[in-house]
Design a protein around this motif. Structure first.
Motif, mmCIF file in Angstrom:
data_model
loop_
_atom_site.group_PDB
_atom_site.id
_atom_site.type_symbol
_atom_site.label_atom_id
_atom_site.label_comp_id
_atom_site.label_asym_id
_atom_site.label_seq_id
_atom_site.Cartn_x
_atom_site.Cartn_y
_atom_site.Cartn_z
ATOM 1 N N LYS A 274 0.833 -1.203 0.000
ATOM 2 C CA LYS A 274 0.000 0.000 0.000
ATOM 3 C C LYS A 274 0.868 1.254 0.000
ATOM 4 C CE LYS A 274 -4.033 -1.960 2.372
ATOM 5 N NZ LYS A 274 -4.817 -1.982 3.645
ATOM 6 N N LYS B 236 -2.825 -0.478 -5.597
ATOM 7 C CA LYS B 236 -4.240 -0.497 -5.259
ATOM 8 C C LYS B 236 -4.612 -1.899 -4.794
ATOM 9 C CE LYS B 236 -8.867 0.033 -7.249
ATOM 10 N NZ LYS B 236 -9.651 0.246 -8.505
ATOM 11 N N GLY C 232 -7.410 -4.601 -3.015
ATOM 12 C CA GLY C 232 -8.823 -4.870 -2.799
ATOM 13 C C GLY C 232 -8.971 -6.078 -1.892
ATOM 14 N N ASP D 244 -4.668 -5.131 -7.557
ATOM 15 C CA ASP D 244 -5.322 -4.979 -8.859
ATOM 16 C C ASP D 244 -4.340 -5.408 -9.951
ATOM 17 O OD1 ASP D 244 -6.504 -4.175 -11.236
ATOM 18 O OD2 ASP D 244 -7.263 -2.290 -10.423
ATOM 19 N N ASN E 65 -2.170 -3.492 -12.570
ATOM 20 C CA ASN E 65 -0.876 -2.889 -12.237
ATOM 21 C C ASN E 65 0.291 -3.676 -12.829
ATOM 22 O OD1 ASN E 65 -1.520 -0.658 -10.461
ATOM 23 N ND2 ASN E 65 -2.247 -2.183 -8.994
#
Length: 660
Positions: A209, A214, A216, A368, A371
């Motif tokens: 992070k 990103k 999830g 994600d 990326n």
């Protein structure tokens, strides 16, 4: 850039903070991690696999099986690239079956039940004996990076262990599975864990992070485990394995198991569903804020989504030769443990069952995958690769497929060698990666044959023809496999040449007993293999050399003969599709009237209302085959509209001239 990295590592070493250094470090020892580390090592890279527990290398967290529709083809692709899991499955399997054999070979699904303990034993032995690969028992807390003076992008220089030790490296592959920020759910109880009895990885989530990724949340689940001795199999339907069993690895002519174990099926009922419904409020896992697997749903999801169904199938699968543990495939659930046991005892054959471990859900972080590059290297940090469930996929085969691609590319890049990517036309691994990096995920990604627009040519039987030479050119296919492949290819080409060179007229073939339509064209024996019921052995009288070839070679050449014209047609259709991808779609198009689209595809298209075929193709849940069907429908309608407009114009002109 490489000299700068090693200078940085030398400084750390002199400061006594750095103990060891490698070309590639792989984090995690599951299916993605074992394939990634072995592939990196095969490429010639000095590789380290870091895992919290050496004893859990290759552990199967959920079902005791590999393969299936689409997944089996992917497993054979891994084997064609000299990967591990196909060979290990052949050694550890307890039952082998090829699914979907009522249809053509393009959608066959090789599948095997495995002995969990034996699989882990064989995988551990394989990893520990892989040249240039070292296993370290530890946990990684952080990825160490630096910025190059000429490039603002962060560059991997090593990893920091939870002990504080720094491990220097050029490339890092993260394969943490469900452990990244993982938590287990049973009823309303929640505790941090990536797998029952094992701690989650939390520091690495924070590190990713902070680096700008990103993240999830996704979820999955596993069913309870049952005691074989408490089950009445006599009232269930038995399912036996194929005889003879078909190996997964191209290197094997046979599998290790001699006496295959049976699986059994039974069903839930309305009483079972009533118990689940009564306990829905006591399960935190079923909340809709986090997506679970649509194609392998929990029992709670089935009861909610398919309320009209009176029953759901349960497959009782043995977990090994020397254990009484039974895996009830189909009843993953997260209601409280006492409710699970009560529900199980409503099922025929399970009235007196003993539950050894309750089912539970796992919720975890994923990155994600948009990326990522197609090599599975991240776009944010140079030298950092991701593979497996961390990219939003589900399943052992999907993880292993990503692992081998990430590992081989990390290994090649660490030695400044050319990277190797797999396209959609190369096979299912290429399709999966393309889907991930272009579409991302909103639910755990699972492979099916329907995701492939090349399934006529990308079959389970020909993965070696598609990928082994490519892997050899990249330097990750060893001499043993290459020699075996070269001999196989030589035999297939020789037999196909013999069949193609044997040409007769239609009357001559009919005199030999073959039923053909009368025409003047001379046909080859290779072409006649497309006749229903035709076999290669039927040509032995005309081509006695056929007897010199193995049954496996004859079978493969026969499949190639059957699919040859369809493969050519498919290539043309795909060429047309790619040229017309920008074809615009009417905003009022009635998708429900389009034959060939699945119910889910129709729902998605009605919801999104894409502007073009290209946009429709990229909709989450839309398969390439469905997009091709949509294109055919729209092109067909356009042609109809053109002809109708021409007819109306011509009719109007006739009427006008008739009145003069």
């Amino acid at each position: 850039m490489a000299s700068g990295i090693w200078l940085f590592l030398l400084v750390l070493l002199l400061s006594k903070k750095l103990v060891r250094a490698f070309d590639v470090v792989v984090i995690g020892g599951g299916h993605a991690g074992t394939e990634a580390s072995a592939a990196a090592a095969r490429s010639g890279a000095h590789t380290a696999l870091i895992t919290p527990s050496l004893s859990n290398l290759g552990v199967c967290s959920c079902n005791p099986s590999f393969g299936g529709i689409g997944k089996g083809t992917m497993l054979r692709e891994i084997d064609a690239l000299d990967g591990l899991c196909g060979r290990i499955v052949d050694k550890a399997g307890v039952q082998f079956r090829v699914l979907n054999t009522k249809k053509g070979p393009a959608v066959w699904g090789p599948r095997a039940q495995i002995d969990r303990t034996l699989y882990m034993k064989e995988m551990k032995e394989e990893i520990l004996n892989t040249e240039s690969l070292k296993v370290l028992e530890s946990k990684v807390a952080d990825i160490v990076t630096k910025r190059d003076e000429t490039n603002p992008q962060q560059i991997v220089t090593g990893v920091r262990l939870e002990s504080g030790e720094l491990i220097g490296c050029k490339k890092v592959v993260i394969t943490t599975g469900t452990f990244l920020g993982g938590e287990i759910h049973i009823g309303l109880d929640v505790f941090p864990s990536g797998r029952m009895g094992e701690a989650a990885t939390t520091a690495l989530s924070s590190s990713l992070k902070a680096a700008g990724f990103k993240l999830g949340r996704l979820k999955t689940g596993t069913p309870p485990r049952l005691d074989r001795k408490s089950i009445d199999f006599s009232v269930m339907e038995e399912q036996q394995g194929d005889e003879p069993p078909s190996p997964f690895s191209y290197l094997h002519d046979a599998v290790a198991v001699k006496d295959q174990l049976s699986c059994y099926s039974t069903h839930t009922n309305q009483a079972s569903h009533a118990i689940i419904k009564a306990n829905l409020s006591k399960s935190i896992h079923i909340r809709e804020s986090v997506q679970g697997p649509r194609y392998c749903p929990s029992l709670e999801s089935k009861v909610i989504r398919f309320a009209d169904k009176d029953r759901h199938i349960i497959w009782l699968e043995p977990e090994g030769f020397e254990t009484d543990v039974i895996y009830p495939n189909g009843v993953s659930m997260t209601v409280p443990a006492d409710a699970q046991e009560t529900m199980l005892r409503t099922v025929v054959g399970l009235e007196n069952v003993t539950m050894l471990q309750p089912g539970y859900g796992v919720e975890y972080d994923y990155v994600d995958p948009r990326n990522l590059r197609t090599t599975l290297e991240t776009k944010l940090i140079s030298g950092l690769y991701l593979a497996g469930q961390v990219n939003g996929t589900t399943g052992y085969e999907e993880a292993a497929g990503q692992g081998i691609v990430a590992g081989l590319n990390a290994g090649l890049a660490s030695q400044n060698k050319e990277e190797m990517t797999l396209s959609r036309s190369d096979g299912y691994i290429g399709i999966m990666i393309d889907d991930l990096v272009t579409k991302g995920v909103s639910e755990p990604y699972r492979m099916f044959t329907s995701r492939s627009e090349y399934r006529m040519s990308a079959r389970a039987d020909n993965a070696d023809l598609r990928l082994t030479a490519k892997g050899r050119a990249a330097g990750i296919v060893g001499d043993k496999r290459w020699d075996h492949f070269s001999n196989t290819l030589s035999d297939m080409r020789e037999l196909q040449t013999l069949l193609e060179s044997t040409k007769l007229s239609t009357p001559a073939w009919m005199a030999q007993g073959f039923q053909l339509h009368q025409d003047s064209k001379r046909k080859s024996a290779f072409e006649l293999l497309r006749l229903k019921g035709a076999t290669i052995d039927a040509f032995c009288t005309l081509v006695p050399q056929i007897t010199n070839f193995s049954a496996a070679t004859k079978k493969r050449v026969a499949i190639e003969a059957v699919y040859a014209p369809y493969v050519e047609q498919q290539r043309k259709a795909i060429g047309v599709f790619e040229r017309d991808e920008q074809l615009m779609l009417p905003t009022d198009l009635d998708y429900n009237s389009i034959f060939g689209l699945s119910t889910e595809e129709k729902r998605i298209l009605c919801l999104v209302r894409p502007e073009s075929v290209g946009m429709a193709r990229r909709c989450e849940g839309m398969t390439p085959a469905g997009a091709l069907r949509l294109l055919q429908f729209v092109r067909g309608n356009s042609e109809k509209e053109r002809k109708q407009a021409l007819f109306e114009t011509t009719t109007a002109a006739k009427e006008q001239y008739a009145s003069l």
